[in-house]
Write a protein that holds these residues in place. Structure first.
Motif, PDB file in Angstrom:
ATOM      1  N   LYS A 136      21.682  -4.966 -39.992  1.00 17.73           N
ATOM      2  CA  LYS A 136      22.503  -6.092 -39.543  1.00 17.73           C
ATOM      3  C   LYS A 136      22.614  -7.182 -40.609  1.00 17.73           C
ATOM      4  N   SER A 137      22.325  -6.820 -41.850  1.00 16.46           N
ATOM      5  CA  SER A 137      22.286  -7.813 -42.925  1.00 16.46           C
ATOM      6  C   SER A 137      23.581  -8.610 -43.062  1.00 16.46           C
ATOM      7  N   ASP A 138      24.708  -7.949 -42.872  1.00 11.63           N
ATOM      8  CA  ASP A 138      25.983  -8.644 -43.052  1.00 11.63           C
ATOM      9  C   ASP A 138      26.386  -9.474 -41.838  1.00 11.63           C
ATOM     10  N   GLU A 139      25.687  -9.285 -40.720  1.00 10.54           N
ATOM     11  CA  GLU A 139      26.077  -9.992 -39.492  1.00 10.54           C
ATOM     12  C   GLU A 139      25.189 -11.187 -39.201  1.00 10.54           C
ATOM     13  N   ILE A 140      24.033 -11.225 -39.864  1.00  5.96           N
ATOM     14  CA  ILE A 140      23.059 -12.273 -39.538  1.00  5.96           C
ATOM     15  C   ILE A 140      22.999 -13.317 -40.649  1.00  5.96           C
ATOM     16  N   SER A 141      23.043 -14.573 -40.235  1.00  5.22           N
ATOM     17  CA  SER A 141      22.830 -15.683 -41.155  1.00  5.22           C
ATOM     18  C   SER A 141      21.403 -16.184 -40.982  1.00  5.22           C
ATOM     19  N   LEU A 142      20.889 -16.808 -42.024  1.00  9.19           N
ATOM     20  CA  LEU A 142      19.500 -17.275 -41.993  1.00  9.19           C
ATOM     21  C   LEU A 142      19.400 -18.624 -42.693  1.00  9.19           C
ATOM     22  N   LEU A 143      18.879 -19.595 -41.962  1.00  5.34           N
ATOM     23  CA  LEU A 143      18.601 -20.905 -42.562  1.00  5.34           C
ATOM     24  C   LEU A 143      17.097 -21.101 -42.603  1.00  5.34           C
ATOM     25  N   ALA A 144      16.586 -21.525 -43.757  1.00  7.91           N
ATOM     26  CA  ALA A 144      15.188 -21.908 -43.854  1.00  7.91           C
ATOM     27  C   ALA A 144      15.163 -23.432 -43.853  1.00  7.91           C
ATOM     28  N   VAL A 145      14.530 -23.999 -42.840  1.00  7.93           N
ATOM     29  CA  VAL A 145      14.428 -25.464 -42.735  1.00  7.93           C
ATOM     30  C   VAL A 145      12.973 -25.792 -43.014  1.00  7.93           C
ATOM     31  N   GLN A 146      12.726 -26.330 -44.190  1.00  9.98           N
ATOM     32  CA  GLN A 146      11.359 -26.402 -44.694  1.00  9.98           C
ATOM     33  C   GLN A 146      10.936 -27.825 -45.050  1.00  9.98           C
ATOM     34  N   GLY A 147       9.737 -28.169 -44.625  1.00 10.95           N
ATOM     35  CA  GLY A 147       9.189 -29.476 -44.968  1.00 10.95           C
ATOM     36  C   GLY A 147       8.385 -30.044 -43.820  1.00 10.95           C
ATOM     37  N   PRO A 148       7.600 -31.091 -44.111  1.00  8.90           N
ATOM     38  CA  PRO A 148       6.685 -31.639 -43.093  1.00  8.90           C
ATOM     39  C   PRO A 148       7.391 -32.238 -41.880  1.00  8.90           C
ATOM     40  N   LYS A 149       8.665 -32.554 -41.992  1.00  8.84           N
ATOM     41  CA  LYS A 149       9.353 -33.153 -40.845  1.00  8.84           C
ATOM     42  C   LYS A 149      10.113 -32.136 -39.993  1.00  8.84           C
ATOM     43  N   ALA A 150       9.871 -30.863 -40.251  1.00  5.82           N
ATOM     44  CA  ALA A 150      10.643 -29.805 -39.572  1.00  5.82           C
ATOM     45  C   ALA A 150      10.496 -29.850 -38.048  1.00  5.82           C
ATOM     46  N   VAL A 151       9.254 -29.953 -37.569  1.00  7.77           N
ATOM     47  CA  VAL A 151       9.053 -29.918 -36.111  1.00  7.77           C
ATOM     48  C   VAL A 151       9.770 -31.092 -35.453  1.00  7.77           C
ATOM     49  N   GLU A 152       9.538 -32.277 -36.011  1.00  2.00           N
ATOM     50  CA  GLU A 152      10.116 -33.497 -35.444  1.00  2.00           C
ATOM     51  C   GLU A 152      11.648 -33.424 -35.384  1.00  2.00           C
ATOM     52  N   VAL A 153      12.261 -32.943 -36.446  1.00  2.00           N
ATOM     53  CA  VAL A 153      13.722 -32.903 -36.510  1.00  2.00           C
ATOM     54  C   VAL A 153      14.288 -31.787 -35.620  1.00  2.00           C
ATOM     55  N   LEU A 154      13.749 -30.587 -35.760  1.00  2.00           N
ATOM     56  CA  LEU A 154      14.341 -29.449 -35.046  1.00  2.00           C
ATOM     57  C   LEU A 154      14.050 -29.493 -33.550  1.00  2.00           C
ATOM     58  N   GLN A 155      12.989 -30.210 -33.169  1.00  2.00           N
ATOM     59  CA  GLN A 155      12.668 -30.302 -31.747  1.00  2.00           C
ATOM     60  C   GLN A 155      13.821 -30.909 -30.944  1.00  2.00           C
ATOM     61  N   LYS A 156      14.628 -31.730 -31.625  1.00  2.00           N
ATOM     62  CA  LYS A 156      15.780 -32.350 -30.953  1.00  2.00           C
ATOM     63  C   LYS A 156      16.830 -31.309 -30.552  1.00  2.00           C
ATOM     64  N   LEU A 157      16.752 -30.122 -31.152  1.00  2.00           N
ATOM     65  CA  LEU A 157      17.815 -29.133 -30.962  1.00  2.00           C
ATOM     66  C   LEU A 157      17.432 -27.993 -30.031  1.00  2.00           C
ATOM     67  N   THR A 158      16.199 -28.012 -29.512  1.00  2.00           N
ATOM     68  CA  THR A 158      15.760 -26.867 -28.710  1.00  2.00           C
ATOM     69  C   THR A 158      14.808 -27.293 -27.599  1.00  2.00           C
ATOM     70  N   SER A 159      14.790 -26.505 -26.536  1.00  2.00           N
ATOM     71  CA  SER A 159      13.836 -26.779 -25.448  1.00  2.00           C
ATOM     72  C   SER A 159      12.514 -26.036 -25.678  1.00  2.00           C
ATOM     73  N   VAL A 160      12.500 -25.173 -26.690  1.00  2.00           N
ATOM     74  CA  VAL A 160      11.258 -24.478 -27.049  1.00  2.00           C
ATOM     75  C   VAL A 160      10.288 -25.502 -27.647  1.00  2.00           C
TER      76      VAL A 160
END
Lengths: 360, 124
Positions: A136-160
């Protein structure tokens, strides 16, 4: 030249685009050092959609994974990830990869972009288990969101609850308003953070949501150049530089993902290599003299005998020192050994150090 | 990108500012952009007389290394020692940070250098 789904976004963001592994990829945006330090201090976003994703499905999926990879995938439970490599049957490495256990009968393998075809053919040639393989390499996109503020920032976007996902674990959850997104606590920077896998059609939505969520936290896009210096500070191997078809996982310091208690391609060879002792090894070194080591520079001992070769080198943006990885002969792989890097016909003094270079 | 009109240029992306029989030599805005973050400038030819197009030093960015070429023949009479501690100042201000001063041995060679306009065309 292939393009990722985010190509036009990179160009708009002012990225310098370069060909890499058959893709047009962002090398840098604001500048390597700035992007690098921003990942260490705040948060960086990498488009690494060029990476390959294979899905192995079926009753005997684990048998196939166990045969072709060096780590012990039977130790995985659902939602866990393992770093591993594909031995090549001749003592070398086809590729290094991540193995995701989705459930007992389905695994996802994440491989290097430059090796997608080679890996696919290799694994397929060993699929005597009737495992259903999907690329599925051509169908899947992948973002690496890296750094100490990752949890704080990405938490706004998910209920997980992101802080509950331990390192090398993943969940499927809602993300930026889209259901069933794979959120993985992995990365190639040592800065912490997540890798988000999703279908290409969601790429712009997710990119924009992440950038918006991080705008008050210093989020910035980061390119392949910063990805390389970040991984090197951690001493992570890069396929094609530090490991390849001629280097053994044991020599590369990947003994920790080479589980000789199970049978796999090359397990007998590697057992024998371990028993007889390694004659060369990949080490980290730091330059004492002024200069910068680069891929393929020779390594000598004090008497001028060639004892190895540099596989990766850079000026570390975080440490402000010249660091590198390279294979050296016994006994020079001991920590604190004095070695010399040949830079433009000059011998620069260096010493073998423990990796990671950057201590957390 | 800026290419000041009072400077001369080479196809190797160096700029030259002439003051009497002395030439100040640096790298262009285009060159610093292509190299990326400069981390080390190595010049060990101070006091040497070199021909035009000979290598007088090396410039290293985080990702790449590139040779520096003499734009004209002459003696390297001084190197900019401030670059030892802050090589990145070339990225910030490429035309204010000369790398070497050359005592020009043949001023007729200056005529071979590119004007601001023709250099701009070259890198366009």
């Amino acid at each position: 030249m292939k393009k990722t789904a985010l190509n036009s976004i990179h160009i708009e963001a002012g990225a310098k685009m370069v060909p890499f592994a058959g893709y047009e990829m962002p090398l840098q945006y604001s500048g390597l050092t700035d992007e690098h330090l921003n990942v260490r201090e705040n948060l960086g976003v990498f488009d690494v959609s060029h990476m390959g994703e294979f899905f192995l499905k079926g009753e005997k999926a684990l048998d196939l994974v166990q045969k072709v990879t060096s780590n012990d995938a039977s130790k995985l439970i659902d939602g866990k990830i393992q770093y591993s490599c594909l031995p090549n049957g001749k003592g070398g490495i086809v590729d290094d990869l991540l193995v995701y256990r989705i459930n007992a009968e389905e695994y996802m393998l994440v491989v290097n972009a430059s090796n997608i075809e080679k890996d696919w053919n290799w694994i397929k040639s060993h699929n005597t288990f009737g495992v259903e393989m999907t690329n599925k390499s051509d169908e899947i996109s992948l973002l690496a969101v890296q750094g100490p503020k990752a949890v704080e920032v990405l938490q706004k976007l998910t209920s997980v609850n992101l802080s509950e996902i331990s390192y090398y674990s993943f969940v499927y959850g809602d993300f930026a308003g889209i259901e069933n997104i794979l959120i993985s606590a992995t990365g190639y920077t040592g800065a912490g953070g997540f890798e988000i896998y999703f279908e290409n059609k969601h790429a712009e939505t997710i990119w924009n949501a992440v950038m918006e969520a991080g705008k008050d936290f210093g989020i910035k896009p980061a390119g392949l150049a910063a990805r390389d210096t970040l991984r090197l500070e951690m001493g992570f191997c890069l396929y094609g530089n530090d490991i390849d078809d001629t280097t053994s996982p044991l020599e590369a310091g990947l003994g920790w993902i080479t589980k000789l208690s199970k049978d796999f391609i090359d397990s007998d060879y590697l057992k024998a290599q371990k028993e007889s002792g390694l004659t060369k090894k990949l080490v980290g070194f730091e330059l004492i003299d002024k200069g910068i080591p680069r891929h393929d520079y020779e390594i000598e001992n004090e008497e001028g005998k060639t004892i190895g070769k540099v596989t990766s080198g850079t000026m570390s943006p975080s440490l402000k020192s010249a660091i590198g990885l390279g294979y050296v002969e016994k006994p020079y792989f001991a920590v604190d050994s004095e070695i010399f890097i040949v830079v433009r016909n000059k011998k620069l003094k260096a010493k073998v150090v423990k990796i990671p270079f950057l201590k957390s | 990108m800026e290419f000041p009109e009072n400077l001369k240029y080479t196809k190797d992306h160096e700029w030259v500012r002439v003051e009497g029989d002395i030439a100040f030599v640096g790298i262009t805005d285009y060159a610093q952009g292509e190299l990326g973050d400069i981390v080390y400038v190595e010049v060990e030819t101070e006091g040497e007389s070199l021909d035009k197009e000979e290598v007088f030093g090396t410039i290293e960015a985080v990702k790449t290394v590139s040779d520096l070429f003499m734009p004209i023949s002459g003696e390297v009479i001084e190197i900019n020692t401030s670059l030892e501690d802050s090589p990145e100042s070339i990225n910030a201000a490429p035309y204010e940070n000369w790398i070497i001063k050359v005592k020009i041995s043949d001023s007729s060679e200056l005529e071979d250098l590119l004007t601001s306009e023709s250099y701009a065309d070259l890198v366009a």
